[in-house]
Scaffold this active site. Structure first.
Site: not given
Length: 472
Positions: A200, A204, A224, A261
């Protein structure tokens, strides 16, 4: 206690962890875990149409994309079933006594064992492949670790349905679903959780990472996080195939609204090399798309605003009709402007945008020195061009180095590495995709002069299970 959320009855974190701990104490053989992973893959495939329709309603992702993601998720589960059957992941070593060594060596036998119950925080952008039965869960189950999954709020119904399918294939306690932000914080701090995996945002992930590190007994937290995935196009590559590179770039960073990502978010292009013109042309036909959540849409627009506020940047955005969609965009900037405000351009903007930095050869080394670590780096080179020095510089900042391609799409295999140093991940020596993702959920144990009946079968004389093993 089934270990999952059932209709109308949410499982608390305490209940979920208690069930996971009970399952861990009972344990399971490698053969059993392999069969579970195969069964989970079959369950996903059998209910694919229902799951895809549900995911499409909750995420705005296309059904074609989601159907492919189900296939990938089933493949991941089967892949880890094969990994656990094969047994090399245990790193088993048997050393015979050697009284003549200095100091004398006793009988030593070493292997990896599962850590215990783990927490998995699911991703928004991959509602199957990095979600309830995604890569973190598959690798943890393969390792022998029961999983408590924190569902993502972007696709709650899909998470519940997937967890219900898992309950039919797994014994109680091996996979449990919890929901809510408070449950997420409580889970990573629970004394019964031995490790956590997260995919995420940097913000966070950092918050949970700090909670994991601040426990009375800190635990590993494998996050990650953000990544801009820099690309370098050499002058030779631009001279040979500028149009193809520009079109490929736009196709990569606009794929599924740029919600990857591994999206190429920062591209160094030779000044006047034709890449910019080719990308502009491709952008004109790139589709607008809705992002996963309203919050992501707002964050994307805020990110574009930061670029627009920078006086040396040009933001190219095609007009769109849909007010709730995100328009694909290019940010064009010269090298000196990038170096004046690198933080503006190094911050990940999650969505369909990429920053093109125009450079001349003397500037490239300074530009590369400004980079933060990323999951991937890419070099587009000319035919027969020697890029050894460039590969060394860029390779020191990324977990995966690509040549003449695009980083979106992460193959599953033994050689894959999907990781990198902070802020790409919280643990640079590990990967979240590929066979060695299982290593996150394992810890070594060495047996010294142990009686045969105490030893795991994998370490007994004669290698009765026939696993790959070093015997000395």
């Amino acid at each position: 206690m089934t270990g999952v959320e059932t209709a109308g009855a949410a499982v608390s974190v305490d209940e979920a962890v208690a069930a996971a701990r009970a399952a861990f104490r009972t344990g399971a053989t490698r053969a059993e875990r392999s069969r579970w992973l195969e069964a989970l893959a079959a369950s996903l495939e059998a209910d694919r149409d229902e799951l895809v329709a549900l995911a499409a309603r909750e995420t705005h992702l296309a059904e074609t994309r989601l159907t492919g993601e189900v296939a990938r998720t089933a493949a991941q589960l089967r892949f880890f079933g094969a990994v656990v059957r094969e047994g090399a992941y245990l790193e088993a070593v048997v050393e015979s006594p050697d009284p003549g060594s200095i100091p004398p060596r006793p009988d030593l036998r070493r292997m990896l064992r599962p850590l215990g119950p783990v927490a998995v925080y699911t991703a928004s952008n991959f509602p199957f492949a990095f979600s309830v039965l995604g890569n973190d869960t598959a690798s943890a189950l393969a390792a022998g670790c029961p999983v408590v999954v924190k569902a993502h709020p972007g696709h709650p119904e899909l998470s519940r349905r997937t967890a219900a399918l898992a309950a039919q294939a797994l014994p109680p306690g091996w996979l449990t679903l919890v929901e809510g932000m408070e449950a997420g914080r409580e889970l990573v701090q629970h004394s019964g959780v031995a490790a956590a995996g997260f995919t995420g945002s940097e913000r966070g992930g950092r918050a949970l990472f700090d909670l994991a590190a601040g426990r009375p007994q800190p635990i590993p937290f494998y996050g990650e996080l953000g990544s801009i995935n820099p690309v370098v196009v050499t002058a030779s590559a631009a001279a040979e195939r500028a149009e193809a590179i520009g079109a490929g770039l736009v196709a990569s960073f606009t794929r599924d609204a740029g919600q990857y990502c591994t999206k190429p978010g920062l591209v160094f292009v030779p000044r006047g090399g034709g890449i910019e013109d080719a990308a502009r042309a491709a952008l004109a036909s790139a589709p607008a798309s809705r992002q996963l959540t309203e919050g992501m849409t707002a964050a994307f627009r805020t990110g574009l605003g930061r670029y627009s506020d920078s006086p040396g940047a040009e933001v190219v955005t095609e007009p769109i009709a849909e007010s709730d969609a995100s328009a694909p965009s290019l940010v064009l900037v010269d090298a000196d402007e990038f170096l004046r405000e690198p933080a503006v351009y190094l911050a990940e903007c999650f969505g369909p945008v990429s920053v093109l930095v125009r450079y001349s050869d003397p500037e490239l080394e300074t530009l590369l020195d400004a980079l933060e670590p990323s999951l991937t780096g890419t070099i587009h080179r000319g035919s027969a061009e020697d890029v050894t020095a460039l590969a060394g510089r860029l390779g020191g900042r990324v977990g995966r180095l690509l040549f003449d391609g695009w980083p979106t799409g992460v193959a599953i295999g033994w050689a894959q590495h999907h990781g990198g140093s902070w802020p790409a991940t919280t643990a640079s020596v590990h990967t979240s995709v590929g066979a060695t993702a299982i290593r996150r959920w394992l810890t070594p144990i060495a047996y010294q002069d142990a009686p045969a009946d105490v030893l795991p079968a994998e370490l007994r004389d004669g290698n009765p299970l026939g696993i790959p093993r070093r015997d000395a």
